[in-house]
Design an enzyme around this catalytic site. Structure first.
Site, short mmCIF file in Angstrom:
data_model
loop_
_atom_site.label_atom_id
_atom_site.label_comp_id
_atom_site.label_asym_id
_atom_site.label_seq_id
_atom_site.Cartn_x
_atom_site.Cartn_y
_atom_site.Cartn_z
N HIS A 49 0.85 -1.19 0.00
CA HIS A 49 0.00 0.00 0.00
C HIS A 49 0.88 1.23 0.00
O HIS A 49 2.10 1.12 0.08
CB HIS A 49 -1.00 -0.01 1.16
CG HIS A 49 -0.40 -0.03 2.55
ND1 HIS A 49 0.44 -1.02 2.99
CD2 HIS A 49 -0.53 0.82 3.59
CE1 HIS A 49 0.78 -0.79 4.25
NE2 HIS A 49 0.22 0.34 4.64
N HIS A 51 1.25 3.82 2.09
CA HIS A 51 1.73 4.51 3.29
C HIS A 51 3.26 4.61 3.25
O HIS A 51 3.95 3.67 2.84
CB HIS A 51 1.30 3.77 4.56
CG HIS A 51 -0.17 3.91 4.85
ND1 HIS A 51 -0.81 3.18 5.83
CD2 HIS A 51 -1.11 4.72 4.31
CE1 HIS A 51 -2.09 3.53 5.86
NE2 HIS A 51 -2.31 4.45 4.95
N ASP A 53 5.62 4.42 5.39
CA ASP A 53 6.50 3.46 6.06
C ASP A 53 6.62 2.15 5.29
O ASP A 53 7.37 1.25 5.68
CB ASP A 53 6.06 3.22 7.52
CG ASP A 53 4.69 2.60 7.62
OD1 ASP A 53 3.83 2.93 6.80
OD2 ASP A 53 4.49 1.78 8.54
N HIS A 54 5.90 2.01 4.17
CA HIS A 54 6.04 0.85 3.28
C HIS A 54 6.63 1.24 1.93
O HIS A 54 7.41 0.49 1.36
CB HIS A 54 4.69 0.15 3.09
CG HIS A 54 4.20 -0.48 4.34
ND1 HIS A 54 4.25 -1.83 4.57
CD2 HIS A 54 3.70 0.07 5.47
CE1 HIS A 54 3.79 -2.08 5.79
NE2 HIS A 54 3.45 -0.94 6.36
ZN LIG Z 1 0.15 1.28 6.65
#
Ligand SMILES: [Zn+2]
Length: 220
Positions: A49, A51, A53-54
């Site tokens: 996804h 976000h 932090d990914h």
């Molecule tokens: Zn996330």
């Protein structure tokens, strides 16, 4: 949310697939490059996804970056659309039953379904979608591998159904104060987690409202 950092996975070889880069930190990206070089380089970067932090750092590895749609297959990994934590969330399933689950299911703690951006109704559907698959091992975005995916998925579903039952019981009795609902349905958690629980409750209330099961307006 980052618990103890985000897990990056390398899948396959000649070339390999990188799943979730997770950081723009030069040392982290260099470690990914070095590990990938031993597997014949990076053919593709897949994201669970969007976000930060990914996804952070994904465009710095010199390979194509794809956040795919459900139903697609990339490098032998089947893509399942699993919205809820994020609208664009997907999981990847290998032919031998490994599921890269991103933030849908975590190795530690519990996933956040942010109110507004996320959807608890979609999240529950996503958990049930995974329950219908043959999954031997789950590789989450945070925390250790999940060795008994069926048990973990059942636990996640049951935990949220339990909160919903408790919320509905209080609402049925006529409780309309958010603070009182939170204190009742989340009476088992430490006080420092109450802000997180309040967010979780909003996601539950949004779901109930969407299903036409929220009886009237709530107050503070
Ligand atoms: Zn996330």
């Amino acid at each position: 949310m980052t618990l103890e950092g985000t897990n990056t996975y390398l899948y396959g070889a000649d070339p390999c697939v990188v799943i979730d880069t997770g950081s723009e930190d030069a040392g982290h990206l260099e470690a990914i490059r070095a590990a990938a070089a031993e597997r014949g380089g990076i053919g593709l970067v897949l994201l669970t996804h969007s976000h930060g932090d990914h996804a952070a750092g994904a465009d710095r590895l010199g390979a194509e970056v794809v956040l795919p749609n459900g139903g697609e297959t990339h490098a032998g990994l089947r893509v399942l659309a699993t919205p809820g934590h994020a609208a664009d969330h997907v999981c990847f399933l290998s032919e031998d039953g490994v599921c890269f689950s991103g933030d849908l299911v975590l190795g530690l703690g519990s996933t956040i379904v942010p109110p507004g951006g996320g959807s608890l109704a979609a999240y529950m559907d996503s958990l049930r979608l995974l329950q219908a698959e043959e999954i031997e091992l789950m590789a989450p975005g945070h925390g250790p591998w999940i060795l008994d995916p069926a048990a973990k998925l059942a636990e996640y579903v049951e935990h949220r159904e339990m909160r919903e039952r408790r919320l509905l019981a209080a609402l049925d009795r006529g409780e309309r104060s958010r603070a009182a609902l939170l204190a009742e349905a989340w009476d088992d958690i430490p006080i420092e987690l109450l802000p997180m629980a309040a967010m979780a409750m909003e996601a539950h209330l949004e779901k109930l409202e969407g299903e036409g099961r929220l009886p009237g307006e709530l107050g503070e």
